[in-house]
Scaffold this motif. Structure first.
Motif, PDB file in Angstrom:
ATOM      1  N   TYR A  43      43.316  22.980  56.735  1.00 40.36           N
ATOM      2  CA  TYR A  43      42.324  22.641  55.711  1.00 40.36           C
ATOM      3  C   TYR A  43      42.499  21.197  55.244  1.00 40.36           C
ATOM      4  CZ  TYR A  43      46.155  24.166  52.583  1.00 40.36           C
ATOM      5  OH  TYR A  43      47.364  24.339  51.962  1.00 40.36           O
ATOM      6  N   LEU A  44      41.425  20.637  54.686  1.00 42.03           N
ATOM      7  CA  LEU A  44      41.402  19.219  54.323  1.00 42.03           C
ATOM      8  C   LEU A  44      41.938  18.932  52.929  1.00 42.03           C
ATOM      9  CD1 LEU A  44      38.071  18.042  55.955  1.00 42.03           C
ATOM     10  CD2 LEU A  44      40.382  17.338  56.578  1.00 42.03           C
ATOM     11  N   ASN A  45      42.246  19.951  52.153  1.00 41.77           N
ATOM     12  CA  ASN A  45      42.948  19.701  50.895  1.00 41.77           C
ATOM     13  C   ASN A  45      44.299  19.074  51.215  1.00 41.77           C
ATOM     14  OD1 ASN A  45      41.265  22.273  50.751  1.00 41.77           O
ATOM     15  ND2 ASN A  45      41.496  21.788  48.595  1.00 41.77           N
ATOM     16  N   VAL A  46      44.741  18.165  50.364  1.00 38.59           N
ATOM     17  CA  VAL A  46      46.058  17.555  50.574  1.00 38.59           C
ATOM     18  C   VAL A  46      47.149  18.613  50.454  1.00 38.59           C
ATOM     19  CG1 VAL A  46      47.728  15.897  49.650  1.00 38.59           C
ATOM     20  CG2 VAL A  46      45.324  15.258  49.881  1.00 38.59           C
ATOM     21  N   ASP A  47      47.003  19.512  49.493  1.00 37.62           N
ATOM     22  CA  ASP A  47      47.873  20.678  49.358  1.00 37.62           C
ATOM     23  C   ASP A  47      47.081  21.736  48.599  1.00 37.62           C
ATOM     24  OD1 ASP A  47      48.166  20.290  46.515  1.00 37.62           O
ATOM     25  OD2 ASP A  47      49.708  18.794  46.902  1.00 37.62           O
ATOM     26  N   PRO A  48      47.605  22.943  48.452  1.00 35.67           N
ATOM     27  CA  PRO A  48      46.821  23.991  47.771  1.00 35.67           C
ATOM     28  C   PRO A  48      46.887  23.928  46.251  1.00 35.67           C
ATOM     29  CG  PRO A  48      48.873  24.908  48.577  1.00 35.67           C
ATOM     30  CD  PRO A  48      48.826  23.483  49.064  1.00 35.67           C
ATOM     31  N   GLY A  49      47.513  22.887  45.703  1.00 37.93           N
ATOM     32  CA  GLY A  49      47.742  22.831  44.263  1.00 37.93           C
ATOM     33  C   GLY A  49      46.493  22.865  43.417  1.00 37.93           C
ATOM     34  N   THR A  50      45.385  22.337  43.918  1.00 35.32           N
ATOM     35  CA  THR A  50      44.145  22.327  43.134  1.00 35.32           C
ATOM     36  C   THR A  50      43.180  23.439  43.546  1.00 35.32           C
ATOM     37  OG1 THR A  50      43.144  20.744  44.670  1.00 35.32           O
ATOM     38  CG2 THR A  50      44.278  19.829  42.760  1.00 35.32           C
ATOM     39  N   MET A  51      43.628  24.306  44.436  1.00 36.28           N
ATOM     40  CA  MET A  51      42.743  25.371  44.921  1.00 36.28           C
ATOM     41  C   MET A  51      42.811  26.592  44.001  1.00 36.28           C
ATOM     42  SD  MET A  51      43.666  24.949  48.969  1.00 36.28           S
ATOM     43  CE  MET A  51      42.557  26.177  49.626  1.00 36.28           C
ATOM     44  N   SER A  52      41.694  27.250  43.818  1.00 33.89           N
ATOM     45  CA  SER A  52      41.643  28.465  43.002  1.00 33.89           C
ATOM     46  C   SER A  52      42.471  29.569  43.650  1.00 33.89           C
ATOM     47  CB  SER A  52      40.193  28.934  42.862  1.00 33.89           C
ATOM     48  OG  SER A  52      40.149  30.271  42.394  1.00 33.89           O
ATOM     49  N   THR A  86      58.979  18.799  53.422  1.00 38.26           N
ATOM     50  CA  THR A  86      58.750  18.536  54.838  1.00 38.26           C
ATOM     51  C   THR A  86      58.484  19.795  55.642  1.00 38.26           C
ATOM     52  OG1 THR A  86      61.156  18.530  55.122  1.00 38.26           O
ATOM     53  CG2 THR A  86      60.071  16.401  54.867  1.00 38.26           C
ATOM     54  N   ASP A  87      58.362  20.950  54.970  1.00 41.36           N
ATOM     55  CA  ASP A  87      58.084  22.195  55.678  1.00 41.36           C
ATOM     56  C   ASP A  87      56.630  22.628  55.532  1.00 41.36           C
ATOM     57  OD1 ASP A  87      60.715  22.427  56.542  1.00 41.36           O
ATOM     58  OD2 ASP A  87      61.334  23.463  54.723  1.00 41.36           O
ATOM     59  N   SER A  88      55.804  21.783  54.952  1.00 35.72           N
ATOM     60  CA  SER A  88      54.393  22.136  54.760  1.00 35.72           C
ATOM     61  C   SER A  88      53.543  20.882  54.903  1.00 35.72           C
ATOM     62  CB  SER A  88      54.193  22.750  53.369  1.00 35.72           C
ATOM     63  OG  SER A  88      52.827  23.036  53.132  1.00 35.72           O
ATOM     64  N   ILE A  89      52.517  20.979  55.704  1.00 38.67           N
ATOM     65  CA  ILE A  89      51.609  19.850  55.904  1.00 38.67           C
ATOM     66  C   ILE A  89      50.199  20.379  56.085  1.00 38.67           C
ATOM     67  CG2 ILE A  89      51.696  19.681  58.414  1.00 38.67           C
ATOM     68  CD1 ILE A  89      52.066  16.675  56.091  1.00 38.67           C
ATOM     69  N   SER A  90      49.220  19.602  55.663  1.00 34.44           N
ATOM     70  CA  SER A  90      47.813  19.976  55.833  1.00 34.44           C
ATOM     71  C   SER A  90      47.080  18.838  56.529  1.00 34.44           C
ATOM     72  CB  SER A  90      47.164  20.235  54.470  1.00 34.44           C
ATOM     73  OG  SER A  90      47.057  19.027  53.737  1.00 34.44           O
ATOM     74  N   SER A  91      45.900  19.137  57.024  1.00 35.60           N
ATOM     75  CA  SER A  91      45.063  18.074  57.586  1.00 35.60           C
ATOM     76  C   SER A  91      44.816  16.991  56.548  1.00 35.60           C
ATOM     77  CB  SER A  91      43.716  18.644  58.053  1.00 35.60           C
ATOM     78  OG  SER A  91      43.862  19.433  59.196  1.00 35.60           O
ATOM     79  N   GLY A  92      44.622  17.411  55.283  1.00 38.95           N
ATOM     80  CA  GLY A  92      44.386  16.431  54.226  1.00 38.95           C
ATOM     81  C   GLY A  92      45.528  15.454  54.083  1.00 38.95           C
ATOM     82  N   ARG A  93      46.767  15.950  54.140  1.00 45.80           N
ATOM     83  CA  ARG A  93      47.926  15.065  54.030  1.00 45.80           C
ATOM     84  C   ARG A  93      48.045  14.178  55.262  1.00 45.80           C
ATOM     85  NH1 ARG A  93      49.994  12.330  50.704  1.00 45.80           N
ATOM     86  NH2 ARG A  93      50.227  14.106  49.273  1.00 45.80           N
ATOM     87  N   ILE A  94      47.797  14.744  56.443  1.00 42.96           N
ATOM     88  CA  ILE A  94      47.866  13.947  57.677  1.00 42.96           C
ATOM     89  C   ILE A  94      46.856  12.804  57.640  1.00 42.96           C
ATOM     90  CG2 ILE A  94      47.397  13.997  60.159  1.00 42.96           C
ATOM     91  CD1 ILE A  94      50.095  15.167  59.505  1.00 42.96           C
TER      92      ILE A  94
END
Length: 547
Positions: A43-52, A86-94
């Motif tokens: 997913y394109l979110n940088v991380d799930p922190g702002t997701m409902s 370093t154990d979690s990455i998303s398309s948004g962060r990449i």
């Protein structure tokens, strides 16, 4: 250097890749290998922190302050290995990393493309810490064929070719649907999923096949033939009563042996599964049961409170009881008296959350637990609501509330017993935040120390007066209200080392009433239940005997 296992999924989502990855990690540990597990989310979110929570489920927080997918919770619970940023990455962060490099001129004027720039960024992420463990398990979110996942599949294809032969394998999880009308398990969806994977250059070494029905040997051989894998590398994955049966179930079906065979590791070390046999015994053979009400605002989606539910299960294991969790919508109590809805429970837990919706119901739940002497555990917002309840009903602050709700309304309606934290110390650095800052990654996140009062209930539970726990919040109880609340009997039994931030409150004259600003559920494991949950369930067990 680590051997890499890439776990992909096909046919449908939510088949249990995270659980399969965690179970495999624990089985490799049982054979004496060190492991680390990672999640690559398309997913394109940088991380799930702002997701409902309704959108994504629980946000799992690591010690070093990363907001991650809930699968990292499975990884920690099953292996005991603390997850890291370093154990979690998303398309948004990449993509963020790639674009930041482009703006700095790191690419020396080249045209930026998915291949090689995005895929190279993913590969660099995969290499982090590869010399620290024997096996690196990397789960790719989503299913093969998802357009947003293509850069990740291309990256792991390239990565496996960059490595020496025999240092990486692919494990693919699929579904074998059962057609009741014809009484058949259908293998064609699995064949098509593997063909899709092969079309992008990845040939699975192991197939894990989810099924509601036993998979006959004939069908396993058919899958092996058409998917170009060995018959003993087709591993059934059946539905289980408890997720904690998964390591033993996968071991019986030969998953860990298939992995070691794929790497050519022979003779394979014998596994020591004693701890998992003990966990399974405690789950399958409880000596009683307790009922716990979770009074929250996201109860329509149980995954929003995944770690809390599992931590309660761990507390049940420690006390040899089955914990029956029932979900109660806190908004209900804003319209109705909570008593008829809560009287039948042995304990009440009020979890965290964001926003004003449902908070008055949580306050009433805390009041019910305090007045009726029902064991209560308030986590994060659940602690704040317990403090507000005491401030309103005992300390004379009739308009006690939180700046979070005033901030939402754009007006001052409450005495700000809970306020927006504008400054705190993280490590050796001072952090400053404003209410109008960007939402992502701006909370107090990760592990922080706390000092417990000598002789307090929580000091006895932890067996120490110095702890560290994981946080995820923007608002804090204002320490200036400590004195009037303690004059009413509430004890501020845990504080930050500088004495400025309340971490734990309790009612000493109550059978069991504790509120914590942090999230203890994130550190609980089946073979090491968190002390607070272990003692909370013990109190619920005692409460049950009194009924």
């Amino acid at each position: 250097m680590a051997r890499f296992i890439f776990i992909t999924g096909g046919v449908v989502s939510s088949l249990g890749k995270g659980l399969a990855s965690a179970a495999l990690g624990s089985l490799l540990q049982a054979r004496g290998f060190s492991v680390r597990l990672r999640k690559l989310d398309p997913y394109l979110n940088v991380d799930p922190g702002t997701m409902s929570p309704f959108e994504h489920g629980e946000v799992f927080v690591t010690d070093d302050g990363a907001e991650t997918d809930l699968d990292l919770g499975h990884y920690e619970r099953f292996t005991g290995v603390p997850a890291r940023k370093t154990d979690s990455i998303s398309s948004g962060r990449i993509y963020t990393n790639v674009l930041e490099k482009e703006r700095r001129g790191d690419y020396l004027g080249k045209t930026i493309q998915v291949v090689p720039h995005v895929t190279n960024e993913i590969k660099e992420f995969l290499k982090i810490g590869e010399d620290e463990v024997d096996f690196m398990l990397c789960e790719i979110g989503g299913t093969v064929g998802d357009i947003e996942g293509l850069p990740f599949f291309e990256a792991i294809r390239q990565f496996s070719h960059d490595k020496p032969r025999g240092e990486s394998i692919f494990m693919h999880l699929t579904l074998l649907p059962y057609l009741a009308a014809s009484g058949e398990l259908k293998t064609k969806p699995t064949q098509h999923s593997v063909k899709e994977l092969q079309s992008i250059g990845i040939a699975p070494d192991i197939l894990v096949c989810r099924s509601e029905q036993p998979i006959p040997q004939k069908e396993r051989e058919k899958i092996a033939l058409f998917c170009n894998v060995r018959p003993d590398s087709v591993v059934p994955a059946y539905d289980l009563k408890s997720i904690y049966e998964a390591p033993l179930a996968y071991h019986r079906e030969g998953l860990d042996q298939a992995v070691l065979d794929a790497f050519g590791i022979s003779p394979a070390p014998r596994p020591n599964l004693d701890s998992w046999y003990d966990v399974a015994d405690r789950v399958e053979n409880p000596e009683g049961e307790v009922k716990v009400a979770i009074v929250g605002k996201y109860v329509q989606l149980e995954d929003a409170y995944k770690s809390i539910k599992e931590a309660l299960t761990h507390g049940g294991m420690a006390n040899r009881v089955k914990v029956i969790v029932e979900w109660v919508d806190s908004e209900l109590f804003e319209r109705e008296d909570p008593a008829p809805h809560l009287e039948g429970y042995d304990a009440i837990l009020v979890p965290g959350g964001f926003g004003e919706r449902g908070t008055e119901g949580k306050i009433k739940a805390a009041q019910f637990a305090r007045e009726h002497k029902v064991p209560y555990l308030g986590i994060c917002l659940g602690m704040q609501m317990a403090v507000i309840e005491a401030a309103r009903n005992l300390a004379g602050f009739s308009t006690a509330g939180s700046e979070e709700f005033d901030h939402e309304a754009g007006e001052k309606r409450f005495e700000p017993v809970v306020y927006h934290l504008k400054e705190w110390v993280q490590g050796n650095k001072k952090v400053n935040r404003r209410p109008d800052d960007a939402k992502g990654g701006t909370m107090r996140l990760g592990a922080y120390d706390a000092v417990l009062s000598e002789g307090s209930r929580v000091a006895g539970i932890y067996g120490t007066t110095s702890i560290d726990e994981r946080h995820r919040h923007r608002y804090e109880v204002d320490v200036k209200y400590r004195k009037p609340l303690e004059e009413c009997g509430m004890l501020f039994s845990g504080m930050s080392p500088d004495g400025k931030l309340p971490e734990i409150v309790e009612w000493p004259d109550h059978p069991w009433f504790v509120g914590v600003q942090f999230h203890p559920e994130l550190k609980s494991k089946p073979f090491a239940p968190h002390p607070l949950f272990r003692d909370f369930v013990r109190a619920a067990k005692e409460s049950s005997r009194l009924v």
